[in-house]
Design a protein around this motif. Sequence first.
Motif, PDB file in Angstrom:
ATOM      1  N   PHE A 179      30.713  43.752  54.282  1.00 48.72           N
ATOM      2  CA  PHE A 179      31.236  43.760  52.921  1.00 48.72           C
ATOM      3  C   PHE A 179      32.203  42.590  52.779  1.00 48.72           C
ATOM      4  N   ILE A 180      32.011  41.783  51.732  1.00 46.62           N
ATOM      5  CA  ILE A 180      32.857  40.596  51.507  1.00 46.62           C
ATOM      6  C   ILE A 180      33.361  40.611  50.071  1.00 46.62           C
ATOM      7  N   SER A 181      34.660  40.333  49.889  1.00 45.95           N
ATOM      8  CA  SER A 181      35.207  40.192  48.548  1.00 45.95           C
ATOM      9  C   SER A 181      36.547  39.464  48.632  1.00 45.95           C
ATOM     10  N   SER A 182      37.230  39.417  47.503  1.00 47.14           N
ATOM     11  CA  SER A 182      38.506  38.698  47.445  1.00 47.14           C
ATOM     12  C   SER A 182      39.317  39.230  46.269  1.00 47.14           C
ATOM     13  N   ASP A 183      40.539  38.717  46.135  1.00 49.43           N
ATOM     14  CA  ASP A 183      41.380  39.112  45.004  1.00 49.43           C
ATOM     15  C   ASP A 183      40.810  38.639  43.671  1.00 49.43           C
ATOM     16  N   ILE A 184      39.870  37.698  43.695  1.00 50.14           N
ATOM     17  CA  ILE A 184      39.233  37.251  42.442  1.00 50.14           C
ATOM     18  C   ILE A 184      37.815  37.826  42.322  1.00 50.14           C
ATOM     19  N   GLY A 185      37.498  38.788  43.168  1.00 45.90           N
ATOM     20  CA  GLY A 185      36.182  39.414  43.129  1.00 45.90           C
ATOM     21  C   GLY A 185      35.199  38.712  44.045  1.00 45.90           C
ATOM     22  N   LEU A 186      33.921  38.939  43.827  1.00 46.31           N
ATOM     23  CA  LEU A 186      32.884  38.353  44.668  1.00 46.31           C
ATOM     24  C   LEU A 186      32.774  36.845  44.405  1.00 46.31           C
ATOM     25  N   ILE A 187      32.715  36.077  45.472  1.00 50.03           N
ATOM     26  CA  ILE A 187      32.504  34.630  45.374  1.00 50.03           C
ATOM     27  C   ILE A 187      30.999  34.388  45.435  1.00 50.03           C
ATOM     28  N   GLN A 188      30.422  33.940  44.334  1.00 49.92           N
ATOM     29  CA  GLN A 188      28.979  33.746  44.249  1.00 49.92           C
ATOM     30  C   GLN A 188      28.494  32.766  45.319  1.00 49.92           C
ATOM     31  N   GLY A 189      27.415  33.124  46.001  1.00 46.03           N
ATOM     32  CA  GLY A 189      26.828  32.248  47.007  1.00 46.03           C
ATOM     33  C   GLY A 189      27.337  32.485  48.411  1.00 46.03           C
ATOM     34  N   ILE A 190      28.415  33.270  48.557  1.00 46.55           N
ATOM     35  CA  ILE A 190      28.977  33.481  49.896  1.00 46.55           C
ATOM     36  C   ILE A 190      28.046  34.318  50.767  1.00 46.55           C
ATOM     37  N   GLU A 191      27.196  35.130  50.099  1.00 45.07           N
ATOM     38  CA  GLU A 191      26.265  35.972  50.858  1.00 45.07           C
ATOM     39  C   GLU A 191      25.259  35.108  51.635  1.00 45.07           C
ATOM     40  N   GLU A 192      24.981  33.906  51.145  1.00 47.38           N
ATOM     41  CA  GLU A 192      24.046  33.017  51.840  1.00 47.38           C
ATOM     42  C   GLU A 192      24.638  32.532  53.158  1.00 47.38           C
ATOM     43  N   TYR A 193      25.964  32.324  53.184  1.00 45.07           N
ATOM     44  CA  TYR A 193      26.626  31.907  54.417  1.00 45.07           C
ATOM     45  C   TYR A 193      26.631  33.046  55.429  1.00 45.07           C
ATOM     46  N   ALA A 194      26.819  34.265  54.942  1.00 41.08           N
ATOM     47  CA  ALA A 194      26.773  35.415  55.833  1.00 41.08           C
ATOM     48  C   ALA A 194      25.395  35.551  56.468  1.00 41.08           C
ATOM     49  N   TYR A 221      35.622  53.713  43.036  1.00 41.38           N
ATOM     50  CA  TYR A 221      36.908  54.247  43.461  1.00 41.38           C
ATOM     51  C   TYR A 221      37.301  55.526  42.722  1.00 41.38           C
ATOM     52  N   GLY A 222      36.605  55.842  41.643  1.00 37.20           N
ATOM     53  CA  GLY A 222      36.923  57.049  40.885  1.00 37.20           C
ATOM     54  C   GLY A 222      38.168  56.915  40.035  1.00 37.20           C
ATOM     55  N   ILE A 223      38.584  55.675  39.752  1.00 35.46           N
ATOM     56  CA  ILE A 223      39.778  55.407  38.937  1.00 35.46           C
ATOM     57  C   ILE A 223      39.386  54.461  37.811  1.00 35.46           C
ATOM     58  N   HIS A 224      39.859  54.735  36.619  1.00 35.59           N
ATOM     59  CA  HIS A 224      39.582  53.834  35.483  1.00 35.59           C
ATOM     60  C   HIS A 224      40.507  52.616  35.582  1.00 35.59           C
ATOM     61  N   VAL A 225      39.907  51.439  35.621  1.00 34.03           N
ATOM     62  CA  VAL A 225      40.670  50.185  35.730  1.00 34.03           C
ATOM     63  C   VAL A 225      40.862  49.623  34.323  1.00 34.03           C
ATOM     64  N   ALA A 226      42.128  49.626  33.867  1.00 39.26           N
ATOM     65  CA  ALA A 226      42.430  49.193  32.497  1.00 39.26           C
ATOM     66  C   ALA A 226      42.840  47.727  32.426  1.00 39.26           C
ATOM     67  N   ASP A 227      42.830  47.037  33.560  1.00 38.77           N
ATOM     68  CA  ASP A 227      43.247  45.637  33.578  1.00 38.77           C
ATOM     69  C   ASP A 227      42.334  44.870  34.529  1.00 38.77           C
ATOM     70  N   PRO A 228      41.661  43.807  34.084  1.00 33.23           N
ATOM     71  CA  PRO A 228      40.719  43.066  34.952  1.00 33.23           C
ATOM     72  C   PRO A 228      41.390  42.374  36.131  1.00 33.23           C
ATOM     73  N   SER A 229      42.719  42.231  36.077  1.00 22.23           N
ATOM     74  CA  SER A 229      43.432  41.565  37.174  1.00 22.23           C
ATOM     75  C   SER A 229      43.747  42.509  38.334  1.00 22.23           C
ATOM     76  N   VAL A 230      43.437  43.772  38.172  1.00 25.22           N
ATOM     77  CA  VAL A 230      43.628  44.726  39.277  1.00 25.22           C
ATOM     78  C   VAL A 230      42.667  44.362  40.402  1.00 25.22           C
ATOM     79  N   THR A 231      43.177  44.247  41.621  1.00 22.94           N
ATOM     80  CA  THR A 231      42.349  43.848  42.764  1.00 22.94           C
ATOM     81  C   THR A 231      41.891  45.071  43.561  1.00 22.94           C
ATOM     82  N   HIS A 232      40.970  44.807  44.480  1.00 24.93           N
ATOM     83  CA  HIS A 232      40.516  45.883  45.383  1.00 24.93           C
ATOM     84  C   HIS A 232      41.674  46.397  46.235  1.00 24.93           C
ATOM     85  N   ILE A 233      42.565  45.507  46.628  1.00 26.70           N
ATOM     86  CA  ILE A 233      43.710  45.915  47.451  1.00 26.70           C
ATOM     87  C   ILE A 233      44.608  46.881  46.675  1.00 26.70           C
TER      88      ILE A 233
END
Length: 505
Positions: A256-271, A286-298
């Motif tokens: 599983f790969i991600s970042s604070d800005i979400g998925l980086i397109q094309g990174i799956e090819e490097y994997a 996650y079962g939580i409503h995210v009301a702000d797009p800047s909320v990260t996975h962390i």
Amino acid sequence: MERKEYKKIIGLDPYFQKYFVFDRNKNEIRLYNEARTTKTDIHTSYFLTKETVISNIKISRNIPEEDLEDILSTKAYEELELDTTAEYKISYLELPIDLHSKEREFQLFITEFATLHDTYDVYIDKLGFFDFIFPVPFLLRTLYTKEILVDYETHLFIYFQNSDAFLAIYQNGHFVYTKSLKFSFEFMAERITELKGSEVTIEELITNLSTYGLRLPNYEELQYYMQIFSELFMHINDILIYAKKSFDIENIDKIFISSDIGLIQGIEEYAQTYLGQKAYDFDFDYGIHVADPSVTHIHLLTILTTQDCLEEEEECVNFTIFERPPALWKRPSGKLIMAIAASLVLGFSYPLYNYSMAYKYQIEKLLLQKKYTKIHAKRVSLESQINHIKNEIKKVDQQIQAVTRHLHEKEQSLKRIFDKKVHYTMKAVTIADFAQNIKKHKLHLLELNNTNKEFNLLVTANDDKRITEFIKDVTENASSKFDITTKDINKTKGLYISSLKVKSR
């Protein structure tokens, strides 16, 4: 305060100077620049991987629990060569191990007090305390406790942040290994600046990665990104080789790969190219409503981990050194105030207490006397009923004994009748059988006597063999019915004579 009675979880992101707030009633998370808190709110945060030392340590099973923390701390300083002049916050989890083992194994999470103060002191004036501070690799455990991921596979997580990046391995739902990677967004911006020969800010880098990923339209600039991510995945591959060998990991089931800005397109090819496996995004429910797009996975993982520690009472790794103030009655000043108040109350209430207690006892005495009269009458009545029932039981027992004796006599009579019916051989049948055999062997019956189950036969024959053959015939063919014997065969006046004794079986 019961921690489970919270309404909000106030999460601090000290690296973005933002607050991520979870509203329990709305089941919603959003970001704020400032946060208003109440006494019932839970304060939580996360701590970067690069500031954390994680290692496993074994100790003897004979060490008592009260000495456990001191022993682990001492062994951490010795085995991990920690700076003896520095103070460390050490949190730990006990790992599952064979119960018959002579040792216990613990997973230690360690960071310096000074680093915690540098990161959080500026926020203490606003928030006052932190209930939890979690090292980032530990946050991934909630994916298994919340059953978002299955707990029977081995998973590799790779995550990028502004000032840190890390990989972590979980096996069967348990944390195994983590490694901070130098390829944070800050490092990538510096590296591209170095390759390109002109400054590239972290904001430009993040804009490019979030907009184009690794498919930039500018081919020349794309080369810089390709070089960095090739170096990154070669580095990750080297780390995986070490981790698999050190922790007996046969294979990685999912990446599983991600970042604070979400998925980086094309990174799956490097994997796929460097790790030989398909990579998945952190596309978790996650079962939580995210009301702000800047909320990260962390941020989301921090909220879920906090819920685990509050609601499920999971064993947690917690770096906080900024404890919630105890309730007033637990503080020394509060105890003094309570003691003074209690003394005053006792001083004024003692005479009143004596008077009220005397009156209370008089009332209780009258009530008990009335109750005793009723209970005594009821007791006498019950005793009379019990005695009557005992007499009835005695009579019934006597009747049962009489009926039992009568039934026993009947049973014996029936047994005797059954024995006669089934086992008694009729005399007429027995005599008829003998008559046929005597005639068959050409014997002459001189005399027949019968007593109970025994017959006495006196027979004669011209030849003694006929008598012996008769005996043999009965013995071989009717031994189940009769037992035949003779003492001797005598010859008298040219005839053979013998006295046979036959018993019915």
